[in-house]
Scaffold this motif. Structure first.
Motif, PDB file in Angstrom:
ATOM      1  N   SER B  59      -2.599  -1.614   8.477  1.00  0.00           N
ATOM      2  CA  SER B  59      -3.326  -0.403   8.868  1.00  0.00           C
ATOM      3  C   SER B  59      -2.804   0.151  10.184  1.00  0.00           C
ATOM      4  O   SER B  59      -2.622   1.366  10.333  1.00  0.00           O
ATOM      5  CB  SER B  59      -4.822  -0.702   9.024  1.00  0.00           C
ATOM      6  OG  SER B  59      -5.345  -1.216   7.844  1.00  0.00           O
ATOM      7  N   ASP B  70      -6.007  12.162   6.201  1.00  0.00           N
ATOM      8  CA  ASP B  70      -6.489  11.429   5.029  1.00  0.00           C
ATOM      9  C   ASP B  70      -5.275  10.937   4.245  1.00  0.00           C
ATOM     10  O   ASP B  70      -4.465  11.762   3.800  1.00  0.00           O
ATOM     11  CB  ASP B  70      -7.321  12.339   4.109  1.00  0.00           C
ATOM     12  CG  ASP B  70      -8.463  13.020   4.853  1.00  0.00           C
ATOM     13  OD1 ASP B  70      -8.882  12.496   5.902  1.00  0.00           O
ATOM     14  OD2 ASP B  70      -8.933  14.068   4.374  1.00  0.00           O
ATOM     15  N   THR B  72      -3.452   7.338   1.847  1.00  0.00           N
ATOM     16  CA  THR B  72      -3.615   6.021   1.214  1.00  0.00           C
ATOM     17  C   THR B  72      -2.295   5.265   1.271  1.00  0.00           C
ATOM     18  O   THR B  72      -1.245   5.832   0.961  1.00  0.00           O
ATOM     19  CB  THR B  72      -4.042   6.192  -0.256  1.00  0.00           C
ATOM     20  OG1 THR B  72      -5.277   6.919  -0.280  1.00  0.00           O
ATOM     21  CG2 THR B  72      -4.250   4.854  -0.940  1.00  0.00           C
ATOM     22  N   LEU B  74      -0.346   1.671   0.089  1.00  0.00           N
ATOM     23  CA  LEU B  74      -0.361   0.455  -0.732  1.00  0.00           C
ATOM     24  C   LEU B  74       0.819  -0.413  -0.311  1.00  0.00           C
ATOM     25  O   LEU B  74       1.947   0.067  -0.244  1.00  0.00           O
ATOM     26  CB  LEU B  74      -0.213   0.815  -2.219  1.00  0.00           C
ATOM     27  CG  LEU B  74      -0.059  -0.379  -3.169  1.00  0.00           C
ATOM     28  CD1 LEU B  74      -1.367  -1.153  -3.276  1.00  0.00           C
ATOM     29  CD2 LEU B  74       0.392   0.091  -4.547  1.00  0.00           C
ATOM     30  N   LEU B  83      -4.319  -2.633   0.181  1.00  0.00           N
ATOM     31  CA  LEU B  83      -4.583  -1.200   0.122  1.00  0.00           C
ATOM     32  C   LEU B  83      -5.437  -0.783   1.312  1.00  0.00           C
ATOM     33  O   LEU B  83      -6.408  -1.457   1.653  1.00  0.00           O
ATOM     34  CB  LEU B  83      -5.343  -0.892  -1.173  1.00  0.00           C
ATOM     35  CG  LEU B  83      -6.008   0.466  -1.282  1.00  0.00           C
ATOM     36  CD1 LEU B  83      -4.956   1.543  -1.447  1.00  0.00           C
ATOM     37  CD2 LEU B  83      -6.973   0.490  -2.458  1.00  0.00           C
ATOM     38  N   ALA B  85      -7.143   2.975   2.597  1.00  0.00           N
ATOM     39  CA  ALA B  85      -7.291   4.426   2.477  1.00  0.00           C
ATOM     40  C   ALA B  85      -8.026   4.923   3.712  1.00  0.00           C
ATOM     41  O   ALA B  85      -9.028   4.327   4.127  1.00  0.00           O
ATOM     42  CB  ALA B  85      -8.056   4.776   1.213  1.00  0.00           C
ATOM     43  N   LYS B  93     -11.447   2.571   2.759  1.00  0.00           N
ATOM     44  CA  LYS B  93     -11.265   1.606   1.682  1.00  0.00           C
ATOM     45  C   LYS B  93     -10.226   0.584   2.120  1.00  0.00           C
ATOM     46  O   LYS B  93      -9.121   0.961   2.523  1.00  0.00           O
ATOM     47  CB  LYS B  93     -10.819   2.321   0.404  1.00  0.00           C
ATOM     48  CG  LYS B  93     -10.794   1.418  -0.809  1.00  0.00           C
ATOM     49  CD  LYS B  93     -10.572   2.187  -2.097  1.00  0.00           C
ATOM     50  CE  LYS B  93     -10.619   1.257  -3.287  1.00  0.00           C
ATOM     51  NZ  LYS B  93     -10.311   1.945  -4.539  1.00  0.00           N
ATOM     52  N   THR B 170      -5.376   2.022  -6.370  1.00  0.00           N
ATOM     53  CA  THR B 170      -5.401   2.838  -5.151  1.00  0.00           C
ATOM     54  C   THR B 170      -6.396   3.990  -5.247  1.00  0.00           C
ATOM     55  O   THR B 170      -6.575   4.732  -4.286  1.00  0.00           O
ATOM     56  CB  THR B 170      -4.009   3.435  -4.858  1.00  0.00           C
ATOM     57  OG1 THR B 170      -3.565   4.143  -6.020  1.00  0.00           O
ATOM     58  CG2 THR B 170      -3.014   2.360  -4.501  1.00  0.00           C
ATOM     59  N   PRO B 173      -4.725   8.522  -5.935  1.00  0.00           N
ATOM     60  CA  PRO B 173      -4.532   9.581  -4.942  1.00  0.00           C
ATOM     61  C   PRO B 173      -3.424  10.552  -5.372  1.00  0.00           C
ATOM     62  O   PRO B 173      -2.566  10.201  -6.189  1.00  0.00           O
ATOM     63  CB  PRO B 173      -4.104   8.819  -3.683  1.00  0.00           C
ATOM     64  CG  PRO B 173      -3.424   7.608  -4.220  1.00  0.00           C
ATOM     65  CD  PRO B 173      -4.129   7.251  -5.506  1.00  0.00           C
ATOM     66  N   LEU B 176       0.810   8.854  -2.371  1.00  0.00           N
ATOM     67  CA  LEU B 176       0.658   7.440  -2.044  1.00  0.00           C
ATOM     68  C   LEU B 176       1.809   6.990  -1.151  1.00  0.00           C
ATOM     69  O   LEU B 176       2.978   7.173  -1.493  1.00  0.00           O
ATOM     70  CB  LEU B 176       0.646   6.617  -3.342  1.00  0.00           C
ATOM     71  CG  LEU B 176       0.506   5.100  -3.204  1.00  0.00           C
ATOM     72  CD1 LEU B 176      -0.841   4.731  -2.579  1.00  0.00           C
ATOM     73  CD2 LEU B 176       0.633   4.430  -4.564  1.00  0.00           C
TER      74      LEU B 176
END
Lengths: 264, 231
Positions: B59, B70, B72, B74, B83, B85, B93, B170, B173, B176
């Protein structure tokens, strides 16, 4: 009324008998049981004491309910009776467990429904600074032994602005709570219990906007539908835990707390 | 200052000042006496002065490298899928499929060796093998091959099934960010792009995350080195 803080094994090998209870039964029913059994101490059957698996409850079932049933069966004749929460303040499984325990053990089960007090009490422990685990355990103990005046004063003095939130019932395993900072406020059913309204669905689903909250549900608990929806609505994180706290779940909670906290 | 991302099969090592990341089999790491100032990945836990869990490293790296509000990410590597998000650059998430390892990189590596596969020869078809469980999927591949299907085609369907799973995992989305060893798997990336826009981030996002976390404590170490920005 006094809470018995011995372990399950200690009670089993002792000559003493206890009044078992689960959930948050009404004070009047607990007091009545206390009177009938000459001030016998109360034992919280919700808690995990590593009781022998009775096999009465399926494996794929809420661990808290399994604790209630397995603890009661393990205690057997060490129980004067069980005061069981079976209304909307607990869950259908509480009602079913009451029937099951009565049938298997032959022990009297007092079936109760807690409508809750008219006006909610203050969320003292839920909003004070300190170990989340200790605060939640004390909240549950307060069903039998309410906070003393000193404890109330201290909790008010220690009230803090939240950096995070925990929503849910006391979890199994309880060590989940060690992952949270001291500035975590408590929401959901645990808060309802402290405020004396364990069946209040509006109160249970009320959380502040903008606060990063972990919405915890016990595996196979019906509250998971609330937890999931609330997490979606408030951009929190839904965590569902069954038997053990896996490394992945622990990492998820740690990461969420670390990356989304409000810095104070 | 030494940084290490020690995965199940491969470990990514970086020393401040170096111009490249060293990638070694984790079994060598386990046999040797590697130590890190900052580490992530379960094999690094007892070899690091400062250890960060995999999701925090991923992250932090993603937040350092991606400007979107915003998005996501993976991370798909040898053993598991991770994952994250973000919405408004806050995690909404976090997931880590640490339990079922069968359908990820190690399986594909083993299949590739078993059938002596040239990955560049894999053609992605419209058909896919359902990968509800990697073990069943392997059984399916073996059945197909013994029935006369080419291993290349059977594995292509497996890769397709894996990509579909990842897309579902995921949350489907529109875009990605893909991190980890699978960024190097052409057929996987190709088929994943049938479902969503894919941005390849290479294998060093967790190392970038560790660098960012180290920089929070000591700003003097400076920006993330170019060697970690290999995407």
């Amino acid at each position: 009324m006094l809470l018995n803080r011995k372990t399950l094994s200690e009670i089993i090998v002792s000559n003493s008998r206890v009044i078992g209870f689960w959930g948050a039964p009404p004070g009047r029913d607990l007091e009545e049981a206390s009177r009938r059994f000459d001030g016998a101490t109360f034992f919280d059957l919700d808690v995990f004491y590593d009781a022998k698996k009775s096999g009465a409850v399926p494996d794929a079932f809420c661990h808290i309910i399994r604790n209630c049933v397995d603890n009661a069966i393990a205690l057997g004749d060490r129980l004067h009776c069980v005061v069981a929460a079976t209304g909307p303040e607990k869950c259908d499984a509480g009602r079913f467990a009451a029937r099951l325990v009565e049938e298997i053990t032959g022990v009297e089960v007092v079936v109760t429904v807690n409508e809750g007090r008219k006006d909610p009490g203050a969320p003292l422990l839920c909003e004070s600074r300190g170990s989340l685990k200790k605060r939640i355990i004390r909240t549950m103990e307060a069903i039998i032994e309410p906070l003393t005046s000193d404890e109330q004063r201290r909790a008010m003095a220690d009230r803090c602005e939240p950096t995070h939130g925990f929503w849910g019932t006391p979890p199994h395993p309880i060590e989940v709570l060690d992952l949270f900072p001291e500035t975590t406020h408590v929401f959901g059913w645990t808060r309802c219990v402290e405020q004396g309204r364990p069946a209040d669905l509006d109160l249970e689903t009320t959380v502040p906007d903008g606060l990063p909250i972990v919405f915890f549900s016990q595996g196979f608990c019906a509250k998971s539908m609330l937890a999931k929806q609330l997490a979606h609505k408030h951009r929190g994180m839904h965590v569902d835990v069954h038997d053990t706290l896996s490394a992945a779940t622990m990492a998820k909670i740690e990461a969420f707390i670390r990356l989304s906290g409000v810095k104070t | 200052m030494k940084f290490g991302d020690a995965g199940s099969s491969w470990s990514k090592l970086f020393t401040a000042g170096d111009d490249s990341v060293k990638i070694v089999p984790t079994r060598e790491l386990v046999a040797g006496d590697f130590r890190f100032d900052w580490g992530t990945g379960h094999t690094a836990r007892n070899r690091s002065e400062r250890f960060e869990n995999d999701l925090i490293a991923l992250s932090s790296g993603a937040l350092a490298l991606v400007d979107d509000d915003d998005f996501t990410v993976l991370d798909l590597g040898s053993r598991d899928a991770k994952l994250v998000a973000f919405a408004g650059r806050r995690p909404v998430k976090l997931d880590w499929s640490v339990g079922c390892a069968s359908a990820t990189g190690a399986t594909l590596e083993m299949l590739g060796k078993f059938y002596d596969i040239d990955w560049e020869a894999i053609e992605v078809e419209d058909k896919w093998t359902p990968v509800t469980c990697g073990t069943y999927a392997i059984e399916r591949i073996m059945d197909q091959v013994s029935a006369g299907e080419s291993a290349t085609r059977a594995i292509g369907r497996f890769v397709h099934g894996l990509a579909r799973n990842c897309f579902d995992f995921t949350g489907k989305p529109d875009k990605l960010y893909l991190s980890g060893g699978f960024t190097l798997n052409r057929p996987f990336v190709e088929v994943l792009r049938r479902y969503t826009e894919v941005v390849l981030m290479g294998r060093t996002v967790p190392l970038s995350g560790l660098w960012s976390l180290a920089r929070e404590e000591n700003p003097e170490i400076g920006e993330i080195p170019k060697a970690l920005l290999n995407w």
